[in-house]
Design a protein around this motif. Structure first.
Motif, mmCIF file in Angstrom:
data_model
loop_
_atom_site.group_PDB
_atom_site.id
_atom_site.type_symbol
_atom_site.label_atom_id
_atom_site.label_comp_id
_atom_site.label_asym_id
_atom_site.label_seq_id
_atom_site.Cartn_x
_atom_site.Cartn_y
_atom_site.Cartn_z
ATOM 1 N N TYR A 1 0.794 -1.226 0.000
ATOM 2 C CA TYR A 1 0.000 0.000 0.000
ATOM 3 C C TYR A 1 0.828 1.279 0.000
ATOM 4 C CZ TYR A 1 -3.113 -3.725 1.378
ATOM 5 O OH TYR A 1 -3.788 -4.913 1.435
ATOM 6 N N GLY A 2 2.136 1.182 0.185
ATOM 7 C CA GLY A 2 3.006 2.340 0.064
ATOM 8 C C GLY A 2 3.018 3.292 1.242
ATOM 9 N N ASP A 3 2.221 3.049 2.250
ATOM 10 C CA ASP A 3 2.177 3.931 3.418
ATOM 11 C C ASP A 3 1.905 3.052 4.635
ATOM 12 O OD1 ASP A 3 2.185 6.213 4.943
ATOM 13 O OD2 ASP A 3 0.232 6.935 4.273
ATOM 14 N N VAL A 4 2.637 3.290 5.700
ATOM 15 C CA VAL A 4 2.516 2.461 6.899
ATOM 16 C C VAL A 4 1.790 3.257 7.985
ATOM 17 C CG1 VAL A 4 3.773 1.177 8.669
ATOM 18 C CG2 VAL A 4 4.664 1.290 6.333
ATOM 19 N N PRO A 5 0.680 2.722 8.491
ATOM 20 C CA PRO A 5 -0.012 3.412 9.581
ATOM 21 C C PRO A 5 0.781 3.301 10.883
ATOM 22 C CG PRO A 5 -1.078 1.314 9.141
ATOM 23 C CD PRO A 5 0.005 1.489 8.104
ATOM 24 N N LEU A 6 0.492 4.217 11.799
ATOM 25 C CA LEU A 6 1.078 4.107 13.138
ATOM 26 C C LEU A 6 0.600 2.829 13.791
ATOM 27 C CD1 LEU A 6 0.665 7.667 14.667
ATOM 28 C CD2 LEU A 6 2.775 6.557 13.951
ATOM 29 N N GLY A 7 -0.646 2.482 13.515
ATOM 30 C CA GLY A 7 -1.213 1.277 14.103
ATOM 31 C C GLY A 7 -2.680 1.149 13.790
ATOM 32 N N LEU B 1 2.193 -0.090 15.616
ATOM 33 C CA LEU B 1 3.063 -0.915 14.778
ATOM 34 C C LEU B 1 4.545 -0.617 14.954
ATOM 35 C CD1 LEU B 1 1.123 -1.099 11.400
ATOM 36 C CD2 LEU B 1 1.279 -2.811 13.195
ATOM 37 N N PHE B 2 4.884 0.542 15.488
ATOM 38 C CA PHE B 2 6.294 0.899 15.594
ATOM 39 C C PHE B 2 6.882 0.572 16.952
ATOM 40 C CE2 PHE B 2 4.752 3.179 11.980
ATOM 41 C CZ PHE B 2 5.772 3.002 11.063
ATOM 42 N N GLN B 3 6.085 0.657 17.984
ATOM 43 C CA GLN B 3 6.582 0.324 19.315
ATOM 44 C C GLN B 3 6.063 -1.030 19.788
ATOM 45 O OE1 GLN B 3 5.437 3.620 21.759
ATOM 46 N NE2 GLN B 3 6.690 5.067 20.646
ATOM 47 N N SER B 4 5.281 -1.676 18.946
ATOM 48 C CA SER B 4 4.686 -2.981 19.257
ATOM 49 C C SER B 4 3.925 -2.963 20.571
ATOM 50 C CB SER B 4 5.756 -4.074 19.286
ATOM 51 O OG SER B 4 6.404 -4.151 18.053
ATOM 52 N N ILE B 5 3.255 -1.849 20.838
ATOM 53 C CA ILE B 5 2.462 -1.725 22.059
ATOM 54 C C ILE B 5 1.047 -2.186 21.762
ATOM 55 C CG2 ILE B 5 1.470 -0.114 23.726
ATOM 56 C CD1 ILE B 5 3.936 1.672 23.231
ATOM 57 N N LEU B 6 0.552 -3.099 22.571
ATOM 58 C CA LEU B 6 -0.828 -3.547 22.467
ATOM 59 C C LEU B 6 -1.513 -3.193 23.775
ATOM 60 C CD1 LEU B 6 -3.151 -5.136 21.139
ATOM 61 C CD2 LEU B 6 -2.190 -7.187 22.189
ATOM 62 N N MET C 1 -7.868 6.609 25.616
ATOM 63 C CA MET C 1 -6.948 6.062 24.617
ATOM 64 C C MET C 1 -6.050 7.208 24.159
ATOM 65 S SD MET C 1 -7.898 3.960 21.119
ATOM 66 C CE MET C 1 -8.518 2.505 21.909
ATOM 67 N N PRO C 2 -4.750 6.979 24.017
ATOM 68 C CA PRO C 2 -3.844 8.061 23.607
ATOM 69 C C PRO C 2 -4.122 8.529 22.177
ATOM 70 C CG PRO C 2 -2.681 5.965 23.671
ATOM 71 C CD PRO C 2 -4.044 5.709 24.198
ATOM 72 N N GLU C 3 -3.818 9.799 21.944
ATOM 73 C CA GLU C 3 -3.938 10.366 20.598
ATOM 74 C C GLU C 3 -2.816 9.817 19.745
ATOM 75 O OE1 GLU C 3 -6.312 12.091 19.309
ATOM 76 O OE2 GLU C 3 -7.404 12.412 21.154
ATOM 77 N N PRO C 4 -2.945 9.704 18.487
ATOM 78 C CA PRO C 4 -4.102 9.994 17.638
ATOM 79 C C PRO C 4 -5.072 8.826 17.552
ATOM 80 C CG PRO C 4 -2.274 9.385 16.244
ATOM 81 C CD PRO C 4 -1.771 9.346 17.667
ATOM 82 N N PHE C 5 -4.844 7.768 18.334
ATOM 83 C CA PHE C 5 -5.701 6.590 18.291
ATOM 84 C C PHE C 5 -7.108 6.874 18.824
ATOM 85 C CE2 PHE C 5 -1.381 5.006 18.338
ATOM 86 C CZ PHE C 5 -1.409 4.054 17.333
ATOM 87 N N ALA C 6 -7.220 7.808 19.758
ATOM 88 C CA ALA C 6 -8.514 8.107 20.375
ATOM 89 C C ALA C 6 -9.551 8.539 19.343
ATOM 90 C CB ALA C 6 -8.345 9.187 21.436
ATOM 91 N N ALA D 1 0.214 8.804 11.026
ATOM 92 C CA ALA D 1 0.896 9.886 11.735
ATOM 93 C C ALA D 1 0.330 11.254 11.373
ATOM 94 C CB ALA D 1 2.393 9.847 11.447
ATOM 95 N N SER D 2 -0.174 11.397 10.161
ATOM 96 C CA SER D 2 -0.743 12.666 9.705
ATOM 97 C C SER D 2 -2.080 12.968 10.375
ATOM 98 C CB SER D 2 -0.956 12.624 8.193
ATOM 99 O OG SER D 2 -1.929 11.638 7.864
ATOM 100 N N GLY D 3 -2.620 11.995 11.107
ATOM 101 C CA GLY D 3 -3.936 12.150 11.710
ATOM 102 C C GLY D 3 -5.034 11.538 10.852
ATOM 103 N N THR D 4 -4.660 11.051 9.689
ATOM 104 C CA THR D 4 -5.624 10.423 8.795
ATOM 105 C C THR D 4 -6.098 9.103 9.385
ATOM 106 O OG1 THR D 4 -4.560 11.391 6.867
ATOM 107 C CG2 THR D 4 -5.975 9.490 6.466
#
Length: 147
Positions: A71-77, A95-100, A109-114, A132-135
């Motif tokens: 897909y060419g773009d990796v989400p934060l999670g 996905l970057f800190q492998s935090i579940l 829930m922490p931003e931007p996940f909230a 990361a862009s908030g999308t």
């Protein structure tokens, strides 16, 4: 009737103009809209299986690689519904800190996940991709990405 007044005539675009309009959607955007495959759905479902830290890190690395290649773009999670049962209703995987984290309804829930939490709770989406862009890109159960 008076037919001496001027009429406005609009010409239909030529073939080349249609083609140019379609090409305005770049390949990168087209790739981001491509339906998500079954492997990603299985990865999100496995989050409720009580993965240990090593398995979670492996799952996150695999998902990052899939998003980069496909897909060419990796989400934060992701944020998705949690099926562990009460008190948990949803969870996120970074996905970057492998935090579940699993969240009860009152847990913040922490931003931007909230921002994705409200969408998940509608029950209409398999998961929400958070960038990361908030999308936010909601993914339907059939893999279709809602843009």
């Amino acid at each position: 009737m008076d037919f001496t007044q001027r009429r406005r005539v609009e010409l239909r675009p030529t073939f080349g103009q249609h083609t140019a309009a379609r090409q305005s959607v770049t390949p990168g955007v087209r790739a981001k809209r491509r339906p998500r495959h079954a492997g990603l759905f299985e990865a999100v479902r496995r989050l409720d299986a009580g993965l240990d830290a090593a398995a979670r890190a492996e799952l996150a690395a695999w998902a990052r690689q899939e998003y980069e290649q496909e897909y060419g773009d990796v989400p934060l999670g992701f944020v998705s519904e949690c099926f562990l049962g009460p008190p948990y209703v949803d969870h996120r995987l970074d996905l970057f800190q492998s935090i579940l984290d699993h969240f009860a309804p009152a847990d913040p829930m922490p931003e931007p996940f909230a921002q994705a939490r409200t969408l998940v709770r509608t029950g209409g989406y398999a998961f929400i991709e958070v960038y990361a862009s908030g999308t936010l890109r909601p993914v339907l159960p059939d893999g279709t990405v809602v843009d």
